[in-house]
Design an enzyme around this catalytic site. Structure first.
Site, PDB file in Angstrom:
ATOM      1  N   GLU A   1      -4.620 -28.050  17.136  1.00 37.68           N
ATOM      2  CA  GLU A   1      -3.341 -27.419  16.782  1.00 37.68           C
ATOM      3  C   GLU A   1      -3.672 -26.312  15.813  1.00 37.68           C
ATOM      4  O   GLU A   1      -4.004 -26.563  14.650  1.00 37.68           O
ATOM      5  CB  GLU A   1      -2.377 -28.448  16.171  1.00 37.68           C
ATOM      6  CG  GLU A   1      -0.923 -27.965  16.107  1.00 37.68           C
ATOM      7  CD  GLU A   1      -0.598 -27.222  14.828  1.00 37.68           C
ATOM      8  OE1 GLU A   1      -0.599 -25.966  14.868  1.00 37.68           O
ATOM      9  OE2 GLU A   1      -0.358 -27.869  13.808  1.00 37.68           O
TER      10      GLU A   1
ATOM     11  N   CYS B   1       2.478 -23.683   9.757  1.00 35.20           N
ATOM     12  CA  CYS B   1       2.008 -23.138  11.041  1.00 35.20           C
ATOM     13  C   CYS B   1       3.144 -22.535  11.852  1.00 35.20           C
ATOM     14  O   CYS B   1       2.969 -21.508  12.505  1.00 35.20           O
ATOM     15  CB  CYS B   1       1.313 -24.233  11.847  1.00 35.20           C
ATOM     16  SG  CYS B   1      -0.264 -24.763  11.158  1.00 35.20           S
TER      17      CYS B   1
END
Length: 473
Positions: free
Chosen positions: A243, A277
């Site tokens: 990720e 993120c």
């Protein structure tokens, strides 16, 4: 909290080291607690302990594993003040934000404790029945980031343990404290070797990535590091989940309640000073509402108090480490050097810690660094768009594809636009709010595989197919 001690956890035992370091608090630049650095011997011992524990943990009934994970949730509830205080020290978050991180960790544990992966009938006719079954992989290594150190680690822990795997966590070397303390506390609940923690830098991560006794690696962090991990893991064909970073675009349509949306978008940009993120990192506003939007957006930004005390409820805070501070500082200097209009902020830092004022850049060109690069800090470019096809093309013009958001009253229109975006998650009429139930993955260079949600459990499983003939033998 000054008298706290921190350890690696190997086979449910506290483990220290002659080699230790102290990190700096982002709010003050003052030293925090000493923390041990794991050795090659520590890595080997932890992997061996996980391998031994896996033999029995995988056979533990699902109901018992679910109960153990629920026990971890209760453990967090009982130690919320302790862990929240540690998070505030190591990340610079306010108490409000740190409490939210512990609460989010509890949510991940409870969600995954309620999950199971029952056998599924994939196909059946008069002659054949195909059954899909799910099995744990074995030893999982989790390499975790610094921006949300506890919740992003526990999201991996919850899914891994419920599915019958054992896990070794390597927290970020910038923020090891809360994760190490959680795993130390968890050793009172879990069997030895099921959950362990090793602190260290890239050398420890490389050892786990290359270790033949590790069957899967789950990494959350930068694309550059993710590429190195992928190359390193190829030698043993480990399962990997990456990720990675995002450069999330936000589209504001011309039919919105401009004042409300401007306020919400600002929060999506500057939550945790943009260190998320899926934080909004590029904003595209329709030309017809751009002036009004900017007025309300800047008013909201002006209300974000910089250098607020930790006890003051605030979603804004300092940059969490010197490395990221320098990255954000360089982006601000690049905007100023190129003559882009900086409407507010623009200072490199205020106060004693790693503070950067919320910075807004007015309509920079699409090829500017502030638009093309993920800033991961409190500096946001806001641009004008005119047509739907144009803005979708511009939002997609990036190597990343992690998240994005669209605001508009016309549901048919915004859902059509969302399906045209090359990104894993799109939030419609809400700022990015990741939740345990929603699968997270990355398009392009934002990742390989995915986690969270029911689909995320599959990332921790080996799928086995049983093809059962109905003919008599």
């Amino acid at each position: 909290m000054d008298d706290l001690a921190f350890f690696n956890t190997i086979n449910n035992d506290r483990s220290s080291s002659e080699n230790q370091e102290s990190l700096l608090a982002p709010r003050s630049n003052k030293p925090l607690w000493k923390v041990p650095l794991a050795t090659t011997a520590d890595v080997d011992a932890a992997v061996a302990a996980s391998q031994e524990a896996f033999r029995s943990w995988r056979q533990t009934p699902l109901e018992e594993r679910q109960s153990q994970v629920r026990g971890l949730a209760r453990l967090l509830e009982e130690n919320k003040a302790l862990l929240s205080g540690i998070i505030s020290q190591e990340t610079g978050k306010s108490t409000l934000m740190s409490d939210m991180e512990v609460d989010g960790s509890i949510d991940f544990l409870k969600f995954n404790a309620a999950q199971s992966l029952d056998d599924e009938i994939a196909f059946e006719d008069e002659s054949l029945k195909i059954v899909t079954t799910y099995h744990p992989l074995g030893v999982v290594a989790a390499i975790c980031p610094w921006n949300f150190p506890l919740v992003l680690a526990i999201a991996k822990v919850a899914a891994s343990l419920v599915t019958g795997n054992c896990m070794i966590i390597k927290p970020s070397p910038f923020t090891p404290y809360s994760t190490l303390k959680f795993v130390e506390l968890a050793s009172a609940i879990l069997p030895p070797g099921v959950l362990q923690a090793l602190n260290g830098g890239g050398d420890v991560g490389a050892m786990l990535t290359q270790h033949p006794g590790v069957q899967k690696l789950s990494f959350t962090g930068s694309a550059a590091t993710g590429k190195r991990i992928m190359a390193s893991a190829a030698g043993s064909l480990k399962r990997i989940t990456l990720e990675l970073g995002g450069n999330d675009g936000c589209i504001v349509c011309d039919d919105v309640d401009v004042e409300r949306v401007a306020r919400e978008v600002a929060m999506g940009c500057f939550f945790h000073a943009g260190q998320m993120c899926v934080a909004t990192k590029r904003v595209y506003v329709h030309r017809s509402v751009y002036p009004e939007f900017m007025t309300h957006f800047l008013r909201t930004v002006d209300g974000l108090k910089t250098d607020a005390p930790v006890e003051e409820p605030s979603v804004f805070g300092p940059i969490s480490n010197k490395m990221q501070f320098e990255i954000v500082k360089a982006l601000i200097e690049d905007c100023e050097k190129n003559g882009y209009e900086v409407l507010t902020g623009g200072t490199n830092g205020v106060g004693n810690g790693l503070w950067v004022s919320p910075t807004v850049v007015n309509n920079p060109p699409d090829d500017s660094r502030i638009v093309k690069e993920e800033q991961f800090g409190p500096i946001i470019p806001i641009m004008i768009w005119d047509t739907e096809n144009e803005v979708v093309r511009r939002v997609n013009d990036t190597d990343c594809g992690l998240g994005g958001s669209i605001w508009g009253k016309d549901q048919e229109r915004i859902q059509r636009m969302a399906r045209s975006l090359e990104t894993s998650t799109v939030w419609l009429n809400t700022s990015p709010r990741p939740v345990p139930m929603g699968h997270m993955a990355g398009w392009k260079e934002s990742g390989i595989g995915g986690e969270w949600g029911r689909q995320g459990l599959l990332a921790y499983c080996q799928v086995q197919t049983l093809q059962i003939s109905k003919s008599q033998v």
